[in-house]
Design a protein around this motif. Structure first.
Motif, PDB file in Angstrom:
ATOM      1  N   HIS A 152     -30.004 -54.413  78.506  1.00  0.00           N
ATOM      2  CA  HIS A 152     -28.778 -54.102  79.249  1.00  0.00           C
ATOM      3  C   HIS A 152     -29.094 -53.313  80.519  1.00  0.00           C
ATOM      4  O   HIS A 152     -29.490 -52.149  80.461  1.00  0.00           O
ATOM      5  N   HIS A 181     -23.840 -51.935  72.834  1.00  0.00           N
ATOM      6  CA  HIS A 181     -24.527 -51.349  73.975  1.00  0.00           C
ATOM      7  C   HIS A 181     -24.235 -49.857  74.029  1.00  0.00           C
ATOM      8  O   HIS A 181     -23.093 -49.444  73.880  1.00  0.00           O
ATOM      9  N   CYS A 182     -25.292 -49.064  74.221  1.00  0.00           N
ATOM     10  CA  CYS A 182     -25.154 -47.615  74.320  1.00  0.00           C
ATOM     11  C   CYS A 182     -24.225 -47.060  73.245  1.00  0.00           C
ATOM     12  O   CYS A 182     -23.288 -46.332  73.535  1.00  0.00           O
ATOM     13  N   ASP A 208     -29.575 -49.536  80.716  1.00  0.00           N
ATOM     14  CA  ASP A 208     -28.270 -49.366  81.364  1.00  0.00           C
ATOM     15  C   ASP A 208     -28.453 -48.897  82.809  1.00  0.00           C
ATOM     16  O   ASP A 208     -27.602 -48.215  83.360  1.00  0.00           O
TER      17      ASP A 208
END
Ligand SMILES: [Zn+2]
Length: 249
Positions: free
Chosen positions: A6, A150-151, A198
């Motif tokens: 990501h 994600h995250c 990210d």
């Protein structure tokens, strides 16, 4: 080899040195999945993917987008590019930026739209959630769909619930200082874990610009937490990402 599942290398923060950031990552054996958001981000990400070996694309939209023209345009573009991408996302729920009940309902409607869309296109789903983890996980579970989180910033217990129906938990480079992320990595088995930068966000040092190179640090930190070698973390997280996104390389 490592996979950064990501990143947002299409953003202006990389306008001055995008090619060298990409070359350095490639030189270190790092493959990148770029997340293109909204009509402009989608077009930029498709160009980035087409101009660089070693970059894959997922396409989505920020949760707090309520303009129906932009939502429809984004969905139309994702449909147009569906054969060139490896997943839908990020999409999701953000209760940090969205506090009003009515707007949260709209966010949920959009999230459901994207869940159905991912099912229809038979593409993996990448989910963003902020302060909304219980609702997000219930929603995925009730639709019988697993996703890459994600995250992920929920509790380790919620993380365990998510992996019980096949989700992957993505660990950002902020694990270098975040006790919360370190605790999460302690609890989540490597078989359900992937690495993300990210970029340009969530750098290992707060306030700095992040790049995909920093997932090397996360791999080392996770190895230390798990008491395994860095190579084992690299191998397992790479295999997880490769299988989840059906990557061919
Ligand atoms: Zn993102």
């Amino acid at each position: 080899m490592l996979i950064d599942v990501h990143a947002h290398l299409d953003l202006p923060q990389f306008d001055s040195d995008r090619n060298s950031v990409i070359e350095r990552a490639a030189g270190e054996g790092i493959l990148i999945i770029n997340s293109g958001l909204g009509p402009d981000g989608i077009e930029r990400t498709i160009r980035l993917m087409e101009n660089n070996d070693g970059i894959f694309a997922t396409l989505g939209l920020i949760p707090q987008e309520f303009n129906s023209d932009i939502i429809d345009e984004s969905i139309g573009l994702i449909r147009k590019y569906k054969d060139r991408i490896v997943g839908i996302g990020e999409v999701g729920l953000d209760y940090y930026w969205v506090k009003e009940a009515e707007k949260r309902r709209l966010e949920m409607d959009n999230f459901r739209k994207f869940i159905s869309f991912a099912k229809e296109l038979n593409l993996p789903l990448v989910v963003h959630s902020r302060d909304a983890e219980p609702d997000m996980i219930n929603e995925l579970e009730s639709h019988g769909i697993s996703a890459l989180l994600h995250c992920f910033s929920g509790t380790p217990e919620l993380g365990e619930k998510a992996i019980s129906f096949g989700c992957l938990v993505s660990i950002p480079a902020s694990i270098m200082y975040s006790r919360r992320k370190q605790k999460l990595a302690e609890r989540i088995p490597l078989e359900h874990m992937v690495l993300e930068s990210d970029s340009p966000y969530l750098a290992p040092t707060p306030g700095e610009r992040n790049t995909p190179l920093n997932i090397r640090l996360s791999a080392g930190k996770i190895a230390e937490i798990k008491g395994v070698s860095r190579d084992e973390v690299a191998d397992i997280t790479t295999r997880n990402a490769k299988e989840f996104f059906n990557l061919r390389f």
